[in-house]
Design an enzyme around this catalytic site. Sequence first.
Site, mmCIF file in Angstrom:
data_model
loop_
_atom_site.group_PDB
_atom_site.id
_atom_site.type_symbol
_atom_site.label_atom_id
_atom_site.label_comp_id
_atom_site.label_asym_id
_atom_site.label_seq_id
_atom_site.Cartn_x
_atom_site.Cartn_y
_atom_site.Cartn_z
ATOM 1 N N GLU A 236 0.831 -1.209 0.000
ATOM 2 C CA GLU A 236 0.000 0.000 0.000
ATOM 3 C C GLU A 236 0.864 1.258 0.000
ATOM 4 O O GLU A 236 0.530 2.247 -0.671
ATOM 5 C CB GLU A 236 -0.942 -0.024 1.202
ATOM 6 C CG GLU A 236 -2.027 -1.090 1.062
ATOM 7 C CD GLU A 236 -2.938 -1.168 2.267
ATOM 8 O OE1 GLU A 236 -4.097 -0.715 2.166
ATOM 9 O OE2 GLU A 236 -2.506 -1.679 3.315
ATOM 10 N N GLU B 55 -4.546 -9.026 3.876
ATOM 11 C CA GLU B 55 -5.203 -8.594 5.112
ATOM 12 C C GLU B 55 -6.459 -9.394 5.449
ATOM 13 O O GLU B 55 -6.787 -9.576 6.630
ATOM 14 C CB GLU B 55 -5.569 -7.106 5.034
ATOM 15 C CG GLU B 55 -4.399 -6.156 5.200
ATOM 16 C CD GLU B 55 -3.690 -5.858 3.888
ATOM 17 O OE1 GLU B 55 -2.870 -4.931 3.871
ATOM 18 O OE2 GLU B 55 -3.962 -6.559 2.891
#
Length: 766
Positions: free
Chosen positions: A161, A181
């Site tokens: 990210e 995640e």
Amino acid sequence: MTTITTKQVRKENRSRFKWKRLIYQKGPILSKTRYLSIFVTEHTAMAKKIGVTMDVGNDGVAVITISNPPVNSLASSIISGLKDKFREANQRNDVKAIVLIGNNGRFSGGFDINVFQQVHKTGDLSLMPEVSVELVCNLMEDSRKPVVAAVEGLALGGGLELAMACHARVAAPKAQLGLPELTLGVIPGFGGTQRLPRLVGLTKATEMILLSKSIMSEEGQKLGLIDALVPPGDLLSTSKKWALDIADRRKPFLRSLHRTDKIGSLSEARAILKNSRQLAKKIAPNMPQHHACIEVIEEGIVHGGYSGVLKEADVFKQLVLSDTAKGLVHVFFAQRATSKVPNVTDIGLKPRPIKKVAVIGGGLMGSGIATALLLGNIRVVLKEINSEYLMKGIKSVEANIKGLVSRGKLTQDKAGKALSLLKGVLDYTEFKDVDMVIEAVIENIQLKQNIFKEIEKVCPPHCILASNTSTIDIDVIGEKTNSKDRIVGAHFFSPAHLMTLLEIVRSKNTSAQVILDLMTLGKAIKKVPVVVGNCIGFAVNRTFFPYSQAAHMLVNLGVDLFRIDSVITSFGLPLGPFQLGDLAGHGIGMAVGPIYAKVYGDRMFRSPMTELLLKSGRNGKINGRGYYIYEKGSKPKPDSSVLSVVEESRKLTNIMPSGKPITVTDKEIVEMILFPVVNEACRVLDEGVVIRAADLDIASVLGMSFPSFRGGIVFWADTVGPKYIYERLKKLSETYGSFFKPSRYLEERAMNGMLLSEPKSSRSRL
């Protein structure tokens, strides 16, 4: 200044900074004061390696480096350091461009999961640092100076990210990229739900996120996630040049969140997301994070990337405190905790190499164990009693490996190499230089005792003598040998080359060295070794022996067996108790039943149904008929004709109140089947069969496929509440008998308001 507490000293003393190591390095006599001095020096030196640094070269490029070994995880201090360095770089007049890189050949493995654990313990969401807007959007993506990510090794979760928030990404070959995640019950929280679809397209992004599927940098370049692929030695210099080219307008200044060229039209996007919702329903019917993730992605497509980022942050915080996230994070740490075994891994022993293993018995378990060893690049000697059985065993190993190739799990070259390590034998000649023997014959005490007596004579003195028994006492198996310190249980779960749990059964005589060696072997062949005590059924099978018995009781009380299977699969297990029995083969249940009855007979429910099933020619999947019908190429179908067997069993047991079927809700079915399992887990904990409750949790997940999102059998029980479980079992025992009688451990924990998982030492009121 670094403050060192005595508690820290003790903690480090058990791991990296051992007295033993310091004594040998610093001299024979070491006072506590001197030890503290050395510890502070070493601890401070190590602390300097953790943090974020910035170096500005003569070319005007600020190189910001993340250092947090081993994978440069984004701990709160690292995130704070990144904010400081990006602010400084943006303010300094001598900085034209920025490169973000990770130390020691790894970009970043993502957010520090320890923070999740702290949030779950305290319920304090303020422990979660602000990253998505303050750092990723404001300081990185909206920076006036171009930022280039120099990616090597891995960029996972928050690491990827950060890279996607940069204005370009240069990578070394074979770098792993992904957003895993959802495996922890949350969604990407640093803008990943918005930027990945804009960089690789919506279809590929939803696949990567929902399946937690990583890709290599080579594929990333083809998709547009990576802008350039360069050798590791050129990574930094190329990244710096790329950043300067953007600054000098020779390359475009692209902000990922502002891009829409790969999203497509709104109708196309919604069609893709509809398919994604169907996939989520299929792969995660009980988990909220998959559907929540799709909602967040859609928010960004409909209302813009920044709106999506804001919703992502809100949803992320909601999910962090969900039961699903708590369960999955617990399982994550529970698996890692299995590597710590008191008086084994903390006494300075080093594992001995295991290069050659003999497997005795080429049946279902033996061939599966042999396959697992071969895939771990270990030479295997497979022994059988005659040529016919040996050929069957070898063909089974070949079929196992061929199956992996056909499913794309193994290349043809690796398959060939694995099979080249296998040798079939009919005698013990090849045993003269083996490092370990794993016996995997039928559950017959006398046969196993004779085998161990024989192999003790022919194997070298260092050789580990292991049994794959699932029920027989390890001490009994080895009682006729003189090498009791070398005897250990190596209990694999079927199919052994696919199931990841390895129960290491420690007898009263097994040496610490043998345990350590077997733990190391287990990890080498990609198993999760859990050290357990010696009892009938060990940890997993013992804990779950009431599972099928409770199901049988319910059927004999008049509940539909197919409804029971449906309720249990809806709870999260892949198979209900009756389909599981079909899969295992009902002959096995008949064989081990008397062994369990001899030890645990006072709390067993005896049902004639399995015997009646076998008499009617139904042995389960192995012969195509059990409770279900099994036909090649189709899913198992409930067999209504089995109801005649069920009716006969009900007549024989005669336990239906007033001869009428009981009425139960789905919730009551779950409780009547799984609360007795919790009750037996309490006895396992009370007797110290496992080192810690978390070991039983991970063993239940990996060995019995207990749903990981529920955290394992003990964690789930603590979530439900020990007092509630105790009260329900007490009421059930009053109605249906001693099968449901609460254990002493459960009663004590319930009465004292304690969790089942709390260590015994904390039972101050017991």
